[in-house]
Write an enzyme that holds these catalytic residues in place. Structure first.
Site, short mmCIF file in Angstrom:
data_model
loop_
_atom_site.label_atom_id
_atom_site.label_comp_id
_atom_site.label_asym_id
_atom_site.label_seq_id
_atom_site.Cartn_x
_atom_site.Cartn_y
_atom_site.Cartn_z
N HIS A 48 1.51 53.42 45.67
CA HIS A 48 1.32 52.60 44.42
C HIS A 48 0.17 53.42 43.51
CE1 HIS A 48 -1.71 49.89 46.00
NE2 HIS A 48 -2.19 49.96 44.90
N ASP A 83 3.83 52.21 51.85
CA ASP A 83 2.64 52.58 50.57
C ASP A 83 1.32 53.52 51.08
OD1 ASP A 83 1.69 51.75 48.12
OD2 ASP A 83 0.21 50.16 48.92
N SER A 160 -7.59 50.39 46.45
CA SER A 160 -6.50 50.81 46.99
C SER A 160 -6.53 52.52 47.36
CB SER A 160 -5.33 50.69 46.06
OG SER A 160 -5.19 49.19 45.81
#
Length: 345
Positions: A48, A83, A160
């Site tokens: 992402h 992801d 992230s």
């Protein structure tokens, strides 16, 4: 392992290999995310995070290393279902050495540190413990990442893609730290999640070599067999996972069979009549997370697998040839091995 973890030493040794990721030439609060050095020419981040580069139609990201130097990297591989993504970069700084990825998932209670670029604050570290393992984390595409690591180390926007690092104690073959997760998300106070090293070790080599990972696809929607599901389906014990539906239709006799209807039990509509998966290739299946973990880590598309089921209460073994999951599939009703939940007591 020391009674008092040396987080200062961990930070000093690991931070040169942690990278801040920006997209479109903008250094903004929260940034795009974080990454860490995987090998001499590749970084690991989240899909992402890399997706922002794809949205900019450049497939390129700007990378700032701990020594302050900048590089431009190309997103060369990504996998929406776990992801994970890989960024290729030339001329990595000399002190930005590859971080070792653990071969096993960490146990609850293990001290860990999350490093990265939270809220645009480059070179940050937060500490905590592994709070849980074998979690399932749902993504925006309706898929559930199995085997996720839960931590209370603070993880915020911008973290992230950065590493969750654990201590390994004295070792003769490298530093006393290893990556035990790829930071992904925060959900509520003191609850953060990271993609597990077992999943990462399976996916990343294919992303480096081929740019994508071929996921096995069982074409089922499932539900864990709770006591209520067992009672509604006339089962003696709550065991395995119920096949709610399949992409091949409910009338096939040589593949998994989905439910034929529902029954109302204590206020809930519960599916009934489907096969109950209890094992795959001789490995017990107790939850849909266990099935998904096995499919990702132990199988490839096109392979036949033996699935033990209870069909109408009687044991049977079905041989199913696994399909390949379509790229970017968002069909929640036919997700392989997993399924949307219905409320169950």
């Amino acid at each position: 392992m020391s009674t008092h973890p040396d987080f200062e030493g961990l930070y000093r040794d690991v931070i040169p290999s942690v990278v801040s990721v920006y997209v479109g030439g903008r250094r903004r609060p929260g940034g795009a995310g974080s990454a860490f050095v995987y090998d001499d020419h590749h970084l690991v981040t989240n899909e992402h995070v890399s997706r922002l580069a794809d949205a900019s139609k450049s497939n390129r990201v700007e990378l700032r290393f701990a020594d302050g130097s900048w590089r431009v990297g190309d997103v060369v591989g990504s996998d929406v279902y776990t992801d994970l993504a890989v960024v290729a970069v030339d001329d990595v700084p000399a002190d930005a050495t590859p971080l070792r990825l653990a071969t096993e998932n960490p146990s609850p209670g293990r001290p860990v540190a999350a490093l990265g670029n939270p809220l645009g604050l480059e070179g940050s570290i937060s500490a905590g413990i592994v709070s849980g393992a074998n979690r399932s984390l749902h993504t925006s595409n309706g898929f559930a990442i199995p085997d996720v690591v839960q931590t209370d180390a603070p993880i915020n926007p911008g973290n992230s893609g950065g590493p969750l690092v654990g201590f390994v104690g004295d070792t003769d073959d490298g530093p006393p730290y290893e990556v035990v997760g790829v930071n992904r998300a925060k959900q509520g106070d003191n609850i953060g999640f990271a993609v597990s090293p077992v999943i990462a070790n399976r996916i990343l080599p294919d992303l480096v070599a081929d740019g994508h990972y071929r996921h096995s696809y069982l074409r089922t929607r499932t539900l864990d067999v709770t006591p209520s599901v067992a009672e509604a389906n006339g089962l003696d014990t709550p065991r395995g996972i119920l096949v709610v539906g399949t992409a091949s239709g409910p009338d096939s006799t040589d593949i998994l069979r989905g439910c034929s209807g529902t029954t109302r039990l204590r206020g809930w509509e519960i599916p009934v009549g489907g096969d109950v998966i209890v094992a795959i290739e001789g490995n017990e299946v107790r939850t849909h997370e266990e099935l998904m973990r096995y499919l990702i880590t132990e199988t490839r598309p096109g392979e036949p697998v033996a699935i033990d089921v209870l069909r109408d209460g009687a044991p049977a073994t079905l041989v199913v040839e696994l399909d390949e999951r379509p790229s970017g599939d968002r069909d929640r009703d036919t997700r392989g091995g997993g399924g949307s939940r219905i409320p169950i007591e």
